[in-house]
Design a protein around this motif. Sequence first.
Motif, PDB file in Angstrom:
ATOM      1  N   ARG A  29     112.918  51.358   5.317  1.00 48.88           N
ATOM      2  CA  ARG A  29     113.643  52.194   6.437  1.00 48.88           C
ATOM      3  C   ARG A  29     114.055  53.375   6.414  1.00 48.88           C
ATOM      4  N   LYS A  30     114.616  53.692   5.117  1.00 51.30           N
ATOM      5  CA  LYS A  30     115.046  55.115   4.913  1.00 51.30           C
ATOM      6  C   LYS A  30     113.936  56.162   5.054  1.00 51.30           C
ATOM      7  N   VAL A  31     112.964  55.579   4.408  1.00 50.37           N
ATOM      8  CA  VAL A  31     111.686  56.626   4.262  1.00 50.37           C
ATOM      9  C   VAL A  31     111.075  56.788   5.980  1.00 50.37           C
ATOM     10  N   LEU A  32     111.276  55.779   6.532  1.00 49.60           N
ATOM     11  CA  LEU A  32     110.734  56.050   7.963  1.00 49.60           C
ATOM     12  C   LEU A  32     111.491  56.792   8.812  1.00 49.60           C
ATOM     13  N   LYS A  33     112.667  56.951   8.523  1.00 45.26           N
ATOM     14  CA  LYS A  33     113.717  57.477   9.251  1.00 45.26           C
ATOM     15  C   LYS A  33     113.541  58.993   9.117  1.00 45.26           C
ATOM     16  N   LEU A  34     113.269  59.263   7.758  1.00 50.44           N
ATOM     17  CA  LEU A  34     112.979  60.705   7.265  1.00 50.44           C
ATOM     18  C   LEU A  34     111.544  61.059   7.626  1.00 50.44           C
ATOM     19  N   GLN A  35     110.692  60.209   7.909  1.00 47.07           N
ATOM     20  CA  GLN A  35     109.508  60.790   8.414  1.00 47.07           C
ATOM     21  C   GLN A  35     109.669  61.243   9.959  1.00 47.07           C
ATOM     22  N   MET A  36     110.501  60.539  10.703  1.00 46.12           N
ATOM     23  CA  MET A  36     110.487  60.807  12.104  1.00 46.12           C
ATOM     24  C   MET A  36     111.517  61.892  11.991  1.00 46.12           C
ATOM     25  N   LYS A  37     112.519  62.093  11.260  1.00 45.81           N
ATOM     26  CA  LYS A  37     113.364  63.431  11.255  1.00 45.81           C
ATOM     27  C   LYS A  37     112.797  64.817  10.993  1.00 45.81           C
TER      28      LYS A  37
END
Length: 273
Positions: free
Chosen positions: A81-89
Amino acid sequence: MKVKVLTAKELTTLGIGRPTRVYFPENLSELSLLVREGFKPIGGGSNSVVSGETSLISLKGFQRVELKEKEITLGAGVPLRKVLKLQMKRGFLLFEFLAGIPRATVGGLIAQNAGAFNREVKELLKEVTFVTYSGEVKKLTEFKGFSYRESPFPKSGVVVEAKFKIEKEEKEKVKEKIREFVLRRLSKQPPFFLRTAGSTFKNPPEESAGRLLDKCGLRGFSLGDLKFSEKHANFLINEGKGTLKDFQEIVEIGKERVRELFGIELNLEVKIL
């Protein structure tokens, strides 16, 4: 180094198994010591049940994140979930096709060679750093040992971190892709709030384990508090206090019926630690 005895519900998404002693190393020296003792790692427990017969290692202390132009380095304990948030950011493509897997971690995704929608983690890897059971730190840059839901880990050692290839993309498009994959997952699989470990069995070559179980009449079949989902027969759901014994028995029932009706041997995708 912290040591805790955790319940199966705390350790896994299915919540099945015995209480287990878990070590939380904070550096490479502590990790190497534990690996030399033969202890195996556990990630977020999204595809696991625990036997309680051996101590486990949590990689929560290994959450390095280093983003560059065309690659990213991620520690084994970094949550999906942390990686996915970073991808979007930051606007890049990587794990969007895995969006929706609860509690998954980078180390677990590598060890499982996790995949969905005709893609898998192996395609994205550039380098894996791991600790062998003799305590050596090694790097893997050839990935021939990876196959469908299989990798050299943890047989060869414990993943510490890995470098992945990334592709730049507009932030809004990244968000849309992640949303699309989550919706596709929800359309075919049980909702995330249910206690499940994802796919119970690996798909046989050119076949679907869910379809085979369904044809055997096991969609919705229950044993104790464990049940093959009505939505997707390859997903076991823990409806209350399912036990390790229940899990082992219902898995054998599934394997036996598919073997008798189709002559196909199903292999577990869920890991028994």
